[in-house]
Motif scaffolding. Sequence first.
Motif, mmCIF file in Angstrom:
data_model
loop_
_atom_site.group_PDB
_atom_site.id
_atom_site.type_symbol
_atom_site.label_atom_id
_atom_site.label_comp_id
_atom_site.label_asym_id
_atom_site.label_seq_id
_atom_site.Cartn_x
_atom_site.Cartn_y
_atom_site.Cartn_z
ATOM 1 N N ALA A 181 0.834 -1.213 0.000
ATOM 2 C CA ALA A 181 0.000 0.000 0.000
ATOM 3 C C ALA A 181 0.865 1.258 0.000
ATOM 4 C CB ALA A 181 -0.932 -0.004 1.205
ATOM 5 N N GLY A 182 2.042 1.184 0.588
ATOM 6 C CA GLY A 182 2.956 2.320 0.614
ATOM 7 C C GLY A 182 3.618 2.593 -0.734
ATOM 8 N N ALA A 183 3.394 1.726 -1.711
ATOM 9 C CA ALA A 183 4.025 1.874 -3.031
ATOM 10 C C ALA A 183 3.103 2.502 -4.059
ATOM 11 C CB ALA A 183 4.509 0.509 -3.517
ATOM 12 N N VAL A 184 1.977 3.079 -3.611
ATOM 13 C CA VAL A 184 1.066 3.729 -4.556
ATOM 14 C C VAL A 184 1.831 4.824 -5.292
ATOM 15 C CG1 VAL A 184 -0.995 5.171 -4.763
ATOM 16 C CG2 VAL A 184 -1.024 3.170 -3.278
ATOM 17 N N GLY A 185 1.677 4.840 -6.614
ATOM 18 C CA GLY A 185 2.381 5.798 -7.450
ATOM 19 C C GLY A 185 3.675 5.253 -8.031
ATOM 20 N N LYS A 186 4.093 4.076 -7.585
ATOM 21 C CA LYS A 186 5.327 3.459 -8.068
ATOM 22 C C LYS A 186 4.996 2.354 -9.076
ATOM 23 C CE LYS A 186 8.096 4.827 -4.353
ATOM 24 N NZ LYS A 186 8.343 6.197 -4.503
ATOM 25 N N VAL A 187 5.969 2.025 -9.913
ATOM 26 C CA VAL A 187 5.815 0.916 -10.853
ATOM 27 C C VAL A 187 6.209 -0.367 -10.132
ATOM 28 C CG1 VAL A 187 6.605 -0.100 -13.028
ATOM 29 C CG2 VAL A 187 6.263 2.367 -12.854
ATOM 30 N N GLU A 244 1.902 0.773 -12.963
ATOM 31 C CA GLU A 244 1.836 1.681 -11.825
ATOM 32 C C GLU A 244 0.741 1.246 -10.867
ATOM 33 O OE1 GLU A 244 0.788 6.312 -10.716
ATOM 34 O OE2 GLU A 244 0.932 5.725 -12.810
ATOM 35 N N LEU A 245 1.095 1.184 -9.585
ATOM 36 C CA LEU A 245 0.106 0.912 -8.548
ATOM 37 C C LEU A 245 -0.627 2.228 -8.313
ATOM 38 C CD1 LEU A 245 -0.953 -1.249 -6.578
ATOM 39 C CD2 LEU A 245 0.658 -0.356 -4.893
ATOM 40 N N LEU A 294 -3.865 -1.739 -10.134
ATOM 41 C CA LEU A 294 -2.641 -1.660 -10.913
ATOM 42 C C LEU A 294 -2.984 -1.287 -12.348
ATOM 43 C CD1 LEU A 294 0.492 -2.427 -11.007
ATOM 44 C CD2 LEU A 294 -0.301 -4.656 -11.801
ATOM 45 N N ARG A 295 -2.351 -0.233 -12.877
ATOM 46 C CA ARG A 295 -2.515 0.120 -14.289
ATOM 47 C C ARG A 295 -1.530 -0.760 -15.052
ATOM 48 N NH1 ARG A 295 -5.300 3.673 -16.386
ATOM 49 N NH2 ARG A 295 -5.392 5.050 -14.591
ATOM 50 N N ALA A 296 -2.033 -1.851 -15.608
ATOM 51 C CA ALA A 296 -1.200 -2.890 -16.221
ATOM 52 C C ALA A 296 -0.700 -2.460 -17.594
ATOM 53 C CB ALA A 296 -1.978 -4.193 -16.299
ATOM 54 N N GLU A 297 0.377 -1.687 -17.585
ATOM 55 C CA GLU A 297 0.940 -1.144 -18.814
ATOM 56 C C GLU A 297 1.472 -2.223 -19.749
ATOM 57 O OE1 GLU A 297 3.699 1.243 -16.762
ATOM 58 O OE2 GLU A 297 2.178 2.686 -16.138
ATOM 59 N N ASP A 298 1.868 -3.356 -19.184
ATOM 60 C CA ASP A 298 2.461 -4.402 -20.006
ATOM 61 C C ASP A 298 1.443 -5.189 -20.833
ATOM 62 O OD1 ASP A 298 1.444 -5.541 -17.674
ATOM 63 O OD2 ASP A 298 2.933 -7.133 -17.637
ATOM 64 N N ILE A 299 0.143 -4.994 -20.570
ATOM 65 C CA ILE A 299 -0.861 -5.702 -21.373
ATOM 66 C C ILE A 299 -1.694 -4.752 -22.224
ATOM 67 C CG2 ILE A 299 -0.990 -7.670 -19.803
ATOM 68 C CD1 ILE A 299 -3.660 -6.548 -18.774
ATOM 69 N N ALA A 300 -1.314 -3.470 -22.222
ATOM 70 C CA ALA A 300 -2.054 -2.476 -23.014
ATOM 71 C C ALA A 300 -1.773 -2.685 -24.499
ATOM 72 C CB ALA A 300 -1.653 -1.066 -22.603
ATOM 73 N N ARG A 301 -2.788 -2.509 -25.299
ATOM 74 C CA ARG A 301 -2.628 -2.569 -26.752
ATOM 75 C C ARG A 301 -2.182 -1.200 -27.250
ATOM 76 N NH1 ARG A 301 -7.674 -5.934 -26.617
ATOM 77 N NH2 ARG A 301 -6.915 -8.041 -26.932
ATOM 78 N N ALA A 302 -1.473 -1.197 -28.342
ATOM 79 C CA ALA A 302 -0.962 0.059 -28.916
ATOM 80 C C ALA A 302 -2.095 1.057 -29.128
ATOM 81 C CB ALA A 302 -0.258 -0.217 -30.241
ATOM 82 N N GLY A 303 -1.894 2.260 -28.640
ATOM 83 C CA GLY A 303 -2.874 3.328 -28.817
ATOM 84 C C GLY A 303 -4.007 3.302 -27.807
ATOM 85 N N GLU A 304 -4.060 2.296 -26.945
ATOM 86 C CA GLU A 304 -5.122 2.204 -25.935
ATOM 87 C C GLU A 304 -4.546 2.464 -24.556
ATOM 88 O OE1 GLU A 304 -7.234 -1.493 -26.087
ATOM 89 O OE2 GLU A 304 -7.680 -1.317 -28.207
ATOM 90 N N GLN A 357 8.998 -3.750 -6.386
ATOM 91 C CA GLN A 357 9.060 -2.444 -7.023
ATOM 92 C C GLN A 357 10.037 -2.523 -8.188
ATOM 93 O OE1 GLN A 357 9.213 0.866 -4.306
ATOM 94 N NE2 GLN A 357 10.710 1.895 -5.595
ATOM 95 N N VAL A 358 9.741 -1.816 -9.259
ATOM 96 C CA VAL A 358 10.609 -1.787 -10.429
ATOM 97 C C VAL A 358 11.274 -0.423 -10.491
ATOM 98 C CG1 VAL A 358 10.710 -1.989 -12.942
ATOM 99 C CG2 VAL A 358 9.107 -3.406 -11.646
#
Length: 179
Positions: free
Chosen positions: A97-103, A124-125, A135-145, A162-163
């Motif tokens: 929970a303390g990692a909100v805003g981090k990847v 990003e959490l 979690l905003r799952a950037e690694d599964i986003a399709r191009a342009g979405e 954390q990354v």
Amino acid sequence: MTDTATSELRTLVADLAAPLAASMGLALWGVEILGGGRSIVRVFLEGENGVTIDQCAELSRLLGLSLEVEDCVPGAYVLEVSSPGLERVFFTAEQLAGAVGKVIEVTLHQPLPLVPGRKKFRGELTGAADGVYTLRAEDIARAGEEAPLVELSFADVKKAKQVHFVPEKTLPGKKPGKK
């Protein structure tokens, strides 16, 4: 070593390490036990101003003596004491929970219905409320979405870390993106 035995050993090491760390003005971040031919006992410390090598060495010496007296680690083992580092593993729901805003990178026990067959996500959490992590799952986003939001509980998480990204340096006379 069975999962139950590993969990019990992790708890025992944490119970021994926490007061030793506190006496040095540090906090126990977590304990990791890795099996194999020779067990590895990893202890992670957190300090308000970071953790020095001398503090890690001192805790290693004190904890090593305690582990020998308790004789709780079966067979030969290696004790490693360090800070959690920039790519820290999260051991508790509060740490995550303390990692909100981090990847972060999350590996789940089971795939989520949103993405069948997939257990690993990076992004990003964006939120942590009432035991639900978004979690905003950037690694599964399709191009342009826009990246989809994945909701999970800490019980779903097998491992979370954390990354850390190192900013790309631009060489003098070069434009960004060229090497």
